[in-house]
Structure formats: structure tokens, C-alpha cells
Design a protein around this motif. Sequence first.
Motif, PDB file in Angstrom:
ATOM      1  N   PHE A  21      50.323  30.698  49.763  1.00  0.00           N
ATOM      2  CA  PHE A  21      50.695  32.367  49.864  1.00  0.00           C
ATOM      3  C   PHE A  21      50.737  32.355  51.404  1.00  0.00           C
ATOM      4  N   SER A  36      50.211  38.111  47.840  1.00  0.00           N
ATOM      5  CA  SER A  36      49.300  38.084  46.570  1.00  0.00           C
ATOM      6  C   SER A  36      49.645  39.129  45.698  1.00  0.00           C
ATOM      7  N   ARG A  53      45.323  29.893  40.799  1.00  0.00           N
ATOM      8  CA  ARG A  53      44.983  30.290  42.161  1.00  0.00           C
ATOM      9  C   ARG A  53      43.444  29.806  42.233  1.00  0.00           C
TER      10      ARG A  53
END
Length: 157
Positions: A21, A36, A53
Motif C-alpha cells: 500500500f 487502504s 493483508r
Amino acid sequence: MNGSDLSALSLFARVAEQQSFSAAAQPLGISNSVASYTIRRLEDQLGTKLFNRTTRSVSLTEAGSEFLKRIQPLMEQLDLAFNEVGRASSGTMGTLRLNVLRASIALVIAPVLKEFLNVWPARECAGRMDSARCAIPLLLQSNRLAAQAEGLHRLRT
């Protein structure tokens, strides 16, 4: 689809490519949390998780992988479309329209036009000659005209 959807798809592809990210967010000038949140909204919209994640890694889910395969060609086409529009607005594509006298075509116009189209291949050419349609593309292919171009180089400078 609106602009934010397109941004979310672009971000999704970047995160998938970078597997991060932060690496995807930094060049865009957004924070990791905004990235996110954007992906989370996209996942909510689609009704499925796109990424697995953890604190150390990001990886595509099976659904995310399939989604990426489907949108990559579309994103590439959008990039091409944006680039073409950018070229059109910068003057590197479009139609060059000429209205010329018949006598000037072989001696002046064709050699210069041939070189012009070599430099600007995305351009199209349309013309009129003595109030009649001109077959300029056919003239450009003539060997005789190509031989004359060298002698007329001084006219263009």
C-alpha cells in the motif's frame, strides 16, 4: 463509473503490482490510510476481499487476482486513450488541410508534405487542388517527387 471509481481501480492495480500500500500510495501523494480506505471501499462495492493483508505483506486473493486479470487490459486501453487525447491537444495528431494550386504540388508541396508526415505519422492529410479533390497521398509515393525534395530543402528553412 465515476472518477473516484477509476482512481480506485488504478490504485488497486498499483497495490497489486507493488504488493504494498505504501509503495502504491507514495507516488500518488496519498497516505497509506487513504489508500487502504479506498481499497476497502472498492472491496465493499464488489462484495469481496481483493487482498490478503498482514502487517508485513499484501497479496491478492483469488478474487483479486481474477479481477486484476479482467481490468488490466481495460486500464491499458484507458492509458492509451488518455495519451492519444493528450497528443491530439498538443498538436501531434489530427488532419492537416491544404488548399493548393495544381502547379505547386509536385514542386513544393509534396516533398515538404512527405517529410512532414514522416515526422508526424499520426496526422492525416486532406486537400483541395484547383477546387477539386487532391490525391496528395498518391503524390507522396511518387519517386520523382522524393528526388525533388532534396533540392527544395532550402524552401523550408
